[in-house]
Design a protein around this motif. Structure first.
Motif: not given
Length: 337
Positions: A186-187, A222-224, A248-251
């Motif tokens: 997560g962030p 960072s969420a990316v 997170g999309t990239r996570l």
């Protein structure tokens, strides 16, 4: 260079006075249906576009709102901006986006820019949070501000997502399937979403009597950011995770990439709960169980809070709208055998 069409050109083409054109275009004073038809026909024929600067000087209003975002590359934030813009445009406002790229100094630069450009309000998801009123980003801001999912040292209009309850529900679901080694991506805890998600995760573990293991948690700045390396390290543990929550999309995609590279099957070997936009989640197979962020509800709430201030609908203390997250079951989770 093509010469810009002026109000005088429109007036001459319509055979009316400049004042008549002004009344029609600015909707001030009386204008008959016939007059409006002649002026609008001339506008369309000539391709006239009103001058933003001139309108601003004439009315004293820009009808423009700033949207401050920590990283527009995040698909969830990009989708939220798009919805906010749609709602504000329908009300006659334009939106200018300022992207901080997770750099705190850019927050202040953009707020200053929005104020000097005479924007009328700011909708903001800053890259950092201020604990003290003295260094608060919007402490001296003279514009209406709507905060997106951040804690502030003084009450402000805000839209908050209930991350804690959403992640707790996700953990409860995985525990019900027999999982006890659950990874969380997560962030970072420097912002509210990260702190609330971690608290929800811990709530779920505690309720199930499962010890908290920091080796199963990766909270990114960072969420990316990707999470390939972190997931690979988790899978190399003596007791690797049998389930994961990727917020997170990239996570999410990085962790799934590492799992599949390690030869794991989803959901047979690893159950997965993710978050993302419908467009990104459609690329996942099997269909993903998701913690759904209601983008439409959050965007509508932010736009309405701002419009209420801009149009003088409310003159009351700060208001807060809470938006829940829903767990939507797919096919990416399985019973732990």
């Amino acid at each position: 260079m093509t010469q810009r069409v002026s109000v005088r050109d429109v007036a001459e083409a319509a055979g009316v006075s400049i004042g008549s054109v002004s009344r029609v275009l600015n909707e001030t004073g009386y204008a008959s249906a016939a007059l409006r038809a002649r002026v609008l026909a001339a506008v369309e024929k000539l391709g006239y576009a009103p001058s933003f600067a001139a309108k601003h000087l004439r009315t004293g209003r820009s009808h423009t709102v700033g949207y401050l975002v920590s990283n527009i590359r995040n698909p969830l934030l990009a989708a939220h901006f798009s919805e906010v813009e749609r709602h504000l445009q329908a009300a006659g406002y334009s939106v200018i986006v300022g992207n901080t790229l997770d750099q705190p100094h850019r927050d202040r630069e953009l707020v200053s820019l929005f104020e000097t450009r005479r924007l009328e309000g700011i909708i903001a998801a800053p890259s950092v949070e201020s604990e003290s009123p003295t260094d608060f980003l919007f402490g001296a801001c003279g514009l209406p501000v709507v905060i997106l999912d951040r804690e502030t040292p003084k009450p402000m209009d805000a839209v908050m997502l209930d991350h804690r309850a959403g992640v707790r529900q996700s953990v409860d679901y995985l525990v019900s399937l027999g999982h006890r080694r659950i990874a969380l991506f997560g962030p970072g805890e420097h912002i509210r979403p990260g702190r609330e998600k971690l608290l929800g995760y811990q709530d779920g573990l505690q309720a199930a009597g499962i010890p908290f293991d920091p080796m199963l948690v990766f909270m990114s700045r960072s969420a990316v950011d990707s999470s390939r390396a972190q997931m690979s390290a988790m899978l190399a543990l003596e007791k690797p995770p049998t389930a994961m929550i990727g917020l997170g999309t990239r996570l999410l995609s990085g962790a799934i990439y590492a799992a599949r590279k390690a030869g794991l099957d989803i959901p047979r070997d690893l159950s997965v709960i993710g978050i993302g936009t419908p467009e990104t989640l459609e690329l996942m197979y099997p269909p993903l169980t998701t913690l759904r962020f209601n983008i439409e509800a959050a965007a509508q709430a932010a736009a309405q809070l701002m419009l209420d201030r801009l149009e003088g609908v409310v003159d009351e203390p700060a208001r807060q709208v809470n938006v829940p997250l829903d767990l939507v079951l797919g096919e990416s989770c399985a019973i732990r055998m």
